[in-house]
Design a protein around this motif. Structure first.
Motif, mmCIF file in Angstrom:
data_model
loop_
_atom_site.group_PDB
_atom_site.id
_atom_site.type_symbol
_atom_site.label_atom_id
_atom_site.label_comp_id
_atom_site.label_asym_id
_atom_site.label_seq_id
_atom_site.Cartn_x
_atom_site.Cartn_y
_atom_site.Cartn_z
ATOM 1 N N VAL A 168 2.883 -5.316 -7.667
ATOM 2 C CA VAL A 168 3.011 -5.088 -6.230
ATOM 3 C C VAL A 168 3.654 -6.337 -5.618
ATOM 4 C CG1 VAL A 168 1.775 -4.589 -4.098
ATOM 5 C CG2 VAL A 168 0.914 -3.681 -6.274
ATOM 6 N N PRO A 169 4.795 -6.187 -4.960
ATOM 7 C CA PRO A 169 5.422 -7.359 -4.354
ATOM 8 C C PRO A 169 4.441 -8.108 -3.439
ATOM 9 C CG PRO A 169 6.914 -5.490 -4.275
ATOM 10 C CD PRO A 169 5.576 -4.968 -4.742
ATOM 11 N N VAL A 170 4.404 -9.418 -3.601
ATOM 12 C CA VAL A 170 3.489 -10.259 -2.827
ATOM 13 C C VAL A 170 3.697 -10.045 -1.326
ATOM 14 C CG1 VAL A 170 2.911 -12.662 -2.287
ATOM 15 C CG2 VAL A 170 3.247 -11.962 -4.668
ATOM 16 N N ASP A 171 4.945 -9.892 -0.894
ATOM 17 C CA ASP A 171 5.233 -9.716 0.534
ATOM 18 C C ASP A 171 4.941 -8.310 1.038
ATOM 19 O OD1 ASP A 171 6.075 -12.344 0.561
ATOM 20 O OD2 ASP A 171 8.181 -11.836 0.282
ATOM 21 N N LEU A 172 4.732 -7.359 0.120
ATOM 22 C CA LEU A 172 4.447 -5.980 0.531
ATOM 23 C C LEU A 172 2.988 -5.811 0.938
ATOM 24 C CD1 LEU A 172 5.277 -2.973 0.782
ATOM 25 C CD2 LEU A 172 4.711 -2.728 -1.650
ATOM 26 N N VAL A 173 2.093 -6.496 0.256
ATOM 27 C CA VAL A 173 0.657 -6.308 0.498
ATOM 28 C C VAL A 173 0.274 -6.462 1.966
ATOM 29 C CG1 VAL A 173 -1.664 -7.156 -0.067
ATOM 30 C CG2 VAL A 173 0.051 -6.894 -1.876
ATOM 31 N N PRO A 174 0.731 -7.504 2.656
ATOM 32 C CA PRO A 174 0.320 -7.671 4.067
ATOM 33 C C PRO A 174 0.821 -6.589 5.022
ATOM 34 C CG PRO A 174 1.094 -9.755 3.170
ATOM 35 C CD PRO A 174 1.445 -8.689 2.172
ATOM 36 N N ILE A 175 1.771 -5.761 4.599
ATOM 37 C CA ILE A 175 2.264 -4.717 5.500
ATOM 38 C C ILE A 175 1.838 -3.317 5.061
ATOM 39 C CG2 ILE A 175 4.193 -6.112 6.331
ATOM 40 C CD1 ILE A 175 6.031 -4.432 4.494
ATOM 41 N N LEU A 176 1.005 -3.235 4.030
ATOM 42 C CA LEU A 176 0.510 -1.926 3.588
ATOM 43 C C LEU A 176 -0.451 -1.350 4.622
ATOM 44 C CD1 LEU A 176 -0.160 -2.580 -0.202
ATOM 45 C CD2 LEU A 176 1.616 -1.117 0.780
ATOM 46 N N PRO A 177 -0.531 -0.027 4.702
ATOM 47 C CA PRO A 177 -1.492 0.602 5.621
ATOM 48 C C PRO A 177 -2.916 0.105 5.332
ATOM 49 C CG PRO A 177 -0.014 2.249 4.696
ATOM 50 C CD PRO A 177 0.240 0.963 3.949
ATOM 51 N N ASP A 206 4.514 -12.002 -11.473
ATOM 52 C CA ASP A 206 5.826 -11.867 -12.102
ATOM 53 C C ASP A 206 6.794 -12.630 -11.208
ATOM 54 O OD1 ASP A 206 8.541 -10.763 -12.361
ATOM 55 O OD2 ASP A 206 7.630 -9.356 -13.770
ATOM 56 N N ALA A 207 7.232 -13.803 -11.675
ATOM 57 C CA ALA A 207 8.067 -14.679 -10.850
ATOM 58 C C ALA A 207 9.398 -14.029 -10.484
ATOM 59 C CB ALA A 207 8.301 -16.001 -11.567
ATOM 60 N N LYS A 208 9.991 -13.302 -11.408
ATOM 61 C CA LYS A 208 11.289 -12.676 -11.151
ATOM 62 C C LYS A 208 11.194 -11.656 -10.015
ATOM 63 C CE LYS A 208 14.995 -10.188 -13.465
ATOM 64 N NZ LYS A 208 15.426 -9.545 -14.707
ATOM 65 N N ALA A 209 10.127 -10.867 -10.016
ATOM 66 C CA ALA A 209 9.943 -9.833 -8.991
ATOM 67 C C ALA A 209 9.116 -10.327 -7.803
ATOM 68 C CB ALA A 209 9.261 -8.613 -9.609
ATOM 69 N N ILE A 220 2.591 -9.364 -7.728
ATOM 70 C CA ILE A 220 1.282 -9.636 -8.308
ATOM 71 C C ILE A 220 0.832 -8.436 -9.145
ATOM 72 C CG2 ILE A 220 0.009 -8.774 -6.285
ATOM 73 C CD1 ILE A 220 -1.954 -11.137 -6.763
ATOM 74 N N ARG A 221 0.250 -8.725 -10.285
ATOM 75 C CA ARG A 221 -0.268 -7.661 -11.138
ATOM 76 C C ARG A 221 -1.578 -7.162 -10.536
ATOM 77 N NH1 ARG A 221 0.862 -6.645 -16.690
ATOM 78 N NH2 ARG A 221 -0.703 -5.277 -17.603
ATOM 79 N N ALA A 222 -1.661 -5.864 -10.321
ATOM 80 C CA ALA A 222 -2.837 -5.272 -9.684
ATOM 81 C C ALA A 222 -3.398 -4.150 -10.548
ATOM 82 C CB ALA A 222 -2.457 -4.722 -8.314
ATOM 83 N N HIS A 223 -4.713 -4.078 -10.614
ATOM 84 C CA HIS A 223 -5.386 -3.003 -11.334
ATOM 85 C C HIS A 223 -5.368 -1.751 -10.465
ATOM 86 C CE1 HIS A 223 -8.094 -1.178 -14.197
ATOM 87 N NE2 HIS A 223 -8.831 -0.774 -13.193
#
Length: 64
Positions: A14-23, A50-53, A56-59
């Protein structure tokens, strides 16, 4: 969801910057933002980023 990459049956990147804007994510909450930054730093130390992407790895949790 757009931007999320499945790694396997139980994990996703999950992109690190995506998490704060998720519903459902708290908005304008400095306490949450600080805790999230600390969690990302800890995940980076453990090799769960994942540094390239910049993801963060999420379960993946499923409810049936």
């Amino acid at each position: 969801m757009k931007g999320i990459t499945l790694v396997d049956h139980d994990n996703a990147l999950v992109p690190v910057d995506l998490v704060p804007i998720l519903p459902g994510c708290p908005k304008d909450n400095e306490t949450w933002e600080a805790a999230y930054a600390k969690m990302v730093a800890s995940a980076r130390e453990r090799g769960w980023i994942d540094a390239k992407a910049n993801a963060i790895r999420a379960h993946i949790e499923r409810r049936f």
